[in-house]
Design a protein around this motif. Structure first.
Motif, PDB file in Angstrom:
ATOM      1  N   ARG A   1      53.008  12.897  20.483  1.00 33.80           N
ATOM      2  CA  ARG A   1      52.054  12.357  21.296  1.00 33.80           C
ATOM      3  C   ARG A   1      51.162  13.406  22.337  1.00 33.80           C
ATOM      4  NH1 ARG A   1      52.815   7.893  23.233  1.00 33.80           N
ATOM      5  NH2 ARG A   1      53.061   6.868  21.424  1.00 33.80           N
ATOM      6  N   MET A   2      52.407  14.016  22.705  1.00 34.97           N
ATOM      7  CA  MET A   2      52.156  14.811  24.329  1.00 34.97           C
ATOM      8  C   MET A   2      51.761  16.063  23.651  1.00 34.97           C
ATOM      9  SD  MET A   2      53.948  13.451  27.414  1.00 34.97           S
ATOM     10  CE  MET A   2      55.468  12.960  26.611  1.00 34.97           C
ATOM     11  N   LYS A   3      52.537  17.020  22.066  1.00 34.19           N
ATOM     12  CA  LYS A   3      51.985  17.909  21.743  1.00 34.19           C
ATOM     13  C   LYS A   3      50.624  17.799  21.087  1.00 34.19           C
ATOM     14  CE  LYS A   3      56.944  19.313  21.078  1.00 34.19           C
ATOM     15  NZ  LYS A   3      58.103  19.642  20.862  1.00 34.19           N
ATOM     16  N   LEU A   4      49.884  17.071  20.539  1.00 32.45           N
ATOM     17  CA  LEU A   4      49.374  16.360  19.889  1.00 32.45           C
ATOM     18  C   LEU A   4      48.261  16.700  21.023  1.00 32.45           C
ATOM     19  CD1 LEU A   4      50.178  14.518  17.031  1.00 32.45           C
ATOM     20  CD2 LEU A   4      49.656  15.981  17.375  1.00 32.45           C
ATOM     21  N   GLN A   5      47.993  15.841  22.132  1.00 33.43           N
ATOM     22  CA  GLN A   5      47.114  15.750  23.461  1.00 33.43           C
ATOM     23  C   GLN A   5      46.540  17.031  23.852  1.00 33.43           C
ATOM     24  OE1 GLN A   5      48.450  13.053  25.450  1.00 33.43           O
ATOM     25  NE2 GLN A   5      47.523  11.139  23.902  1.00 33.43           N
ATOM     26  N   VAL A   6      47.926  18.176  23.797  1.00 34.81           N
ATOM     27  CA  VAL A   6      47.625  19.090  24.812  1.00 34.81           C
ATOM     28  C   VAL A   6      48.053  20.611  23.651  1.00 34.81           C
ATOM     29  CG1 VAL A   6      49.160  20.102  26.739  1.00 34.81           C
ATOM     30  CG2 VAL A   6      49.215  17.960  26.852  1.00 34.81           C
ATOM     31  N   LYS A   7      47.493  21.301  23.313  1.00 32.25           N
ATOM     32  CA  LYS A   7      47.360  22.123  23.143  1.00 32.25           C
ATOM     33  C   LYS A   7      48.442  23.686  23.580  1.00 32.25           C
ATOM     34  CE  LYS A   7      44.750  25.835  20.287  1.00 32.25           C
ATOM     35  NZ  LYS A   7      43.441  26.758  20.593  1.00 32.25           N
TER      36      LYS A   7
ATOM     37  N   LEU B   1      51.074  23.086  24.108  1.00 34.70           N
ATOM     38  CA  LEU B   1      52.446  22.946  25.334  1.00 34.70           C
ATOM     39  C   LEU B   1      53.576  22.975  25.451  1.00 34.70           C
ATOM     40  CD1 LEU B   1      52.448  20.611  27.399  1.00 34.70           C
ATOM     41  CD2 LEU B   1      53.115  18.612  25.752  1.00 34.70           C
ATOM     42  N   ASP B   2      53.691  24.329  26.456  1.00 34.37           N
ATOM     43  CA  ASP B   2      55.133  24.464  26.166  1.00 34.37           C
ATOM     44  C   ASP B   2      56.226  23.574  26.830  1.00 34.37           C
ATOM     45  OD1 ASP B   2      57.156  25.996  27.981  1.00 34.37           O
ATOM     46  OD2 ASP B   2      56.098  27.024  28.781  1.00 34.37           O
ATOM     47  N   GLU B   3      57.251  23.811  25.954  1.00 35.60           N
ATOM     48  CA  GLU B   3      58.989  22.757  25.970  1.00 35.60           C
ATOM     49  C   GLU B   3      59.069  22.710  27.629  1.00 35.60           C
ATOM     50  OE1 GLU B   3      61.447  21.623  22.794  1.00 35.60           O
ATOM     51  OE2 GLU B   3      59.251  21.776  23.061  1.00 35.60           O
ATOM     52  N   LEU B   4      58.899  24.190  28.338  1.00 34.62           N
ATOM     53  CA  LEU B   4      59.202  23.794  29.459  1.00 34.62           C
ATOM     54  C   LEU B   4      58.826  22.337  30.333  1.00 34.62           C
ATOM     55  CD1 LEU B   4      61.043  25.376  31.620  1.00 34.62           C
ATOM     56  CD2 LEU B   4      59.219  26.367  32.545  1.00 34.62           C
ATOM     57  N   VAL B   5      57.386  22.435  30.188  1.00 33.12           N
ATOM     58  CA  VAL B   5      56.974  21.143  31.057  1.00 33.12           C
ATOM     59  C   VAL B   5      57.244  19.655  30.704  1.00 33.12           C
ATOM     60  CG1 VAL B   5      54.479  19.917  31.401  1.00 33.12           C
ATOM     61  CG2 VAL B   5      54.726  22.417  31.771  1.00 33.12           C
ATOM     62  N   LEU B   6      57.841  19.942  29.478  1.00 36.10           N
ATOM     63  CA  LEU B   6      58.931  18.293  29.200  1.00 36.10           C
ATOM     64  C   LEU B   6      59.762  18.150  29.207  1.00 36.10           C
ATOM     65  CD1 LEU B   6      57.309  18.548  24.750  1.00 36.10           C
ATOM     66  CD2 LEU B   6      56.311  17.060  26.918  1.00 36.10           C
ATOM     67  N   GLN B   7      60.377  18.981  29.329  1.00 40.07           N
ATOM     68  CA  GLN B   7      62.182  19.266  29.827  1.00 40.07           C
ATOM     69  C   GLN B   7      61.782  19.097  31.274  1.00 40.07           C
ATOM     70  OE1 GLN B   7      62.889  24.086  29.297  1.00 40.07           O
ATOM     71  NE2 GLN B   7      63.660  22.342  26.838  1.00 40.07           N
TER      72      GLN B   7
END
Length: 217
Positions: free
Chosen positions: A74-80, A82-88
Motif C-alpha cells: 500500500r505504501m509503495k502505491l501511495q508514495v511514488k 518510494l525508496d526501500e531504505l525508507v521502508l527498512q
C-alpha cells in the motif's frame, strides 16, 4: 576502417563485461549476518509466542505496529518511487515497539521472556549494522509525508494516543509479520538457490505455513 572496427569491438567488449557485472544488492552485505541470526531466533516463534501463551491471547498494540506485507504494498502505491531504505528504517522502528510491548506483558519468569529479550537484542544489533552501513546524511533525509505521519504516530507518548488507534493482536501474529516483512525488505540476504522467491507475496507465506503444519502433524 580497420580502426573503426577495432573500436567497435572494444566498446562491444566493454559493454559485455559491464552487463556481466552483477547489479549491486539493495541490502548491504554486512546486514546479512545479523538478519540471518535474527531469522534463526524468529524460526522459534511458534513455540515461544503461541505454545507458551493461552489460546486466543492478545496484546494491546498501536494499529501502525500491525505491519504486514499488505502495508508495504500500500505504501509503495501511495508514495511514488518510494525508496526501500525508507521502508527498512520504518521496519526497525515498528518492530522495536512490538518487542517492547510483548516484553511489557511478560512476567519476569515467563518462559518466553528470555527469548523475546534475545530478539530485541538481535534486532538492536542489526539496526546498529544498518546505521553504520549507510551515510548519516542518507539516514537523516526527510521522510515522505505518508511515512513521516506513521513515524510520528509510533513515537507519540502512549497516553496521548487516541483510544481508537489501539488494536489487539496475538504475539505470534506480530512476529509472523516481523519475519515476513524482514524477508520482503531485505530479500537479498535470503536469496534461495531454488526458483526466485517472491517474499513480498502473501502466497509464498501461505505455502510456507502449510508445509510447517504438515511437518507438525
Amino acid at each position: 576502417m580497420v580502426q573503426l572496427s577495432t573500436s567497435v569491438c572494444l566498446v562491444g567488449g566493454l559493454l559485455g563485461l559491464f552487463l556481466l557485472v552483477p547489479v549491486m544488492a539493495s541490502t548491504p552485505a554486512s546486514m546479512c549476518t545479523p538478519l540471518r541470526t535474527l531469522n534463526v531466533s524468529l524460526s522459534q516463534r511458534r513455540r515461544y509466542m503461541k505454545h507458551n501463551f493461552p489460546i486466543n491471547y492478545t496484546i494491546r498494540i498501536h494499529q501502525k505496529e500491525i505491519f504486514k506485507l499488505s502495508n508495504i504494498s500500500r505504501m509503495k502505491l501511495q508514495v511514488k518511487d518510494l525508496d526501500e531504505l525508507v521502508l527498512q528504517r520504518l521496519w526497525f522502528q515498528v518492530n522495536q515497539g512490538v518487542l517492547k510491548k510483548i516484553i511489557r506483558v511478560l512476567p519476569e519468569r515467563h518462559p518466553s521472556r528470555p527469548y523475546t529479550a534475545e530478539l530485541e537484542n538481535r534486532l538492536r544489533d542489526a539496526e546498529g549494522v544498518f546505521v553504520h552501513a549507510h551515510p548519516a546524511e542518507v539516514l537523516q533525509q526527510e521522510l515522505p509525508e505518508t511515512i513521516q505521519d506513521i513515524w510520528d504516530s509510533l513515537t507519540e507518548e502512549p497516553d496521548r494516543v487516541p483510544e481508537s488507534v489501539w488494536r489487539f493482536a496475538s504475539p505470534k501474529s506480530l512476529l509472523d509479520n516481523f519475519c515476513h516483512t524482514m524477508f520482503c525488505l531485505f530479500s537479498d540476504c535470503f536469496a534461495s538457490t531454488e526458483l526466485q522467491q517472491d517474499y513480498c507475496g502473501v502466497s509464498h507465506w501461505r505455502k510456507d505455513r502449510k508445509k510447517a503444519l504438515q511437518l507438525e502433524s
